[in-house]
Enzyme design. Structure first.
Site, PDB file in Angstrom:
ATOM      1  CB  CYS A 136      28.535  33.330  22.176  1.00 35.09           C
ATOM      2  SG  CYS A 136      27.841  33.385  24.184  1.00 35.09           S
ATOM      3  CD  GLU A 178      30.223  38.862  25.466  1.00 31.37           C
ATOM      4  OE1 GLU A 178      30.954  38.283  26.090  1.00 31.37           O
ATOM      5  OE2 GLU A 178      30.133  38.720  24.297  1.00 31.37           O
ATOM      6  CG  HIS A 230      30.995  34.010  27.764  1.00 34.28           C
ATOM      7  ND1 HIS A 230      30.357  33.820  26.608  1.00 34.28           N
ATOM      8  CD2 HIS A 230      31.457  32.846  27.960  1.00 34.28           C
ATOM      9  CE1 HIS A 230      30.534  32.465  26.267  1.00 34.28           C
ATOM     10  NE2 HIS A 230      31.219  32.032  27.200  1.00 34.28           N
TER      11      HIS A 230
HETATM   12 ZN   LIG Z   1      29.260  34.961  25.340  1.00 34.25          ZN
END
Ligand SMILES: [Zn+2]
Length: 164
Positions: A86, A58, A56
């Site tokens: 998330c 981030e 991801h």
């Molecule tokens: Zn994530």
């Protein structure tokens, strides 16, 4: 043209990251981490390319920022991400002790900065995160919408081709 605020300026950089993901056929999500008015980590979603649920935007940006600072703690940093993080990324943000997060649009299907859970404001954790929602939200949303529209159109075309 409207003059951008400092936060919008950094969110624009996160959006540029999201556009890179888009160009590579990945869900367009981008992230930058800022320390002393400098971007020290950038990331965009690479889940497909890396064949990893961990890739991801981030997490990639956090990894880079930690490397740049030579510290797992990102205590004086701000994180900008185009889509609400998330559960995994919100968890990593808490783990990295990032004090301030700026979010583009909300993610009702996976967001853990208020939509489904709010991992940034759990009193029992040893770290809470200050959050600002809705920074250039329309742009983030529009990019995602365009991506999924194209994806649907594309899979429809494949269906039509294989059925004739
Ligand atoms: Zn994530």
């Amino acid at each position: 043209m409207k003059k951008l605020s400092l936060h919008e300026k950094y969110m624009k950089q996160a959006l540029n990251q999201a556009k890179k993901a888009y160009q590579q056929g990945e869900v367009p999500i981008g992230c930058v981490i800022v320390y002393q008015d400098k971007i020290i980590g950038r990331g965009y979603n690479k889940r497909k390319k890396e064949k990893s649920p961990l890739a991801h935007a981030e997490l990639i940006a956090i990894k880079k920022a930690s490397k740049t600072l030579g510290d797992w703690r990102l205590e004086d940093c701000s994180l900008y991400v185009t889509l609400e993080p998330c559960q995994m990324c919100s968890g990593a943000i808490v783990q990295a002790r990032i004090p301030k997060v700026f979010i583009g649009c909300q993610n009702p299907k996976a967001g853990c900065a208020g939509s489904i859970l709010d991992l940034f404001h759990v009193a029992e954790f040893n770290h809470q995160v200050n959050v600002e929602h809705g920074v250039l939200a329309e742009e983030s949303q529009a990019l995602l919408k365009q991506f999924f529209q194209e994806l649907r159109k594309h899979s429809q075309q494949i269906k039509e081709k294989t059925s004739t």
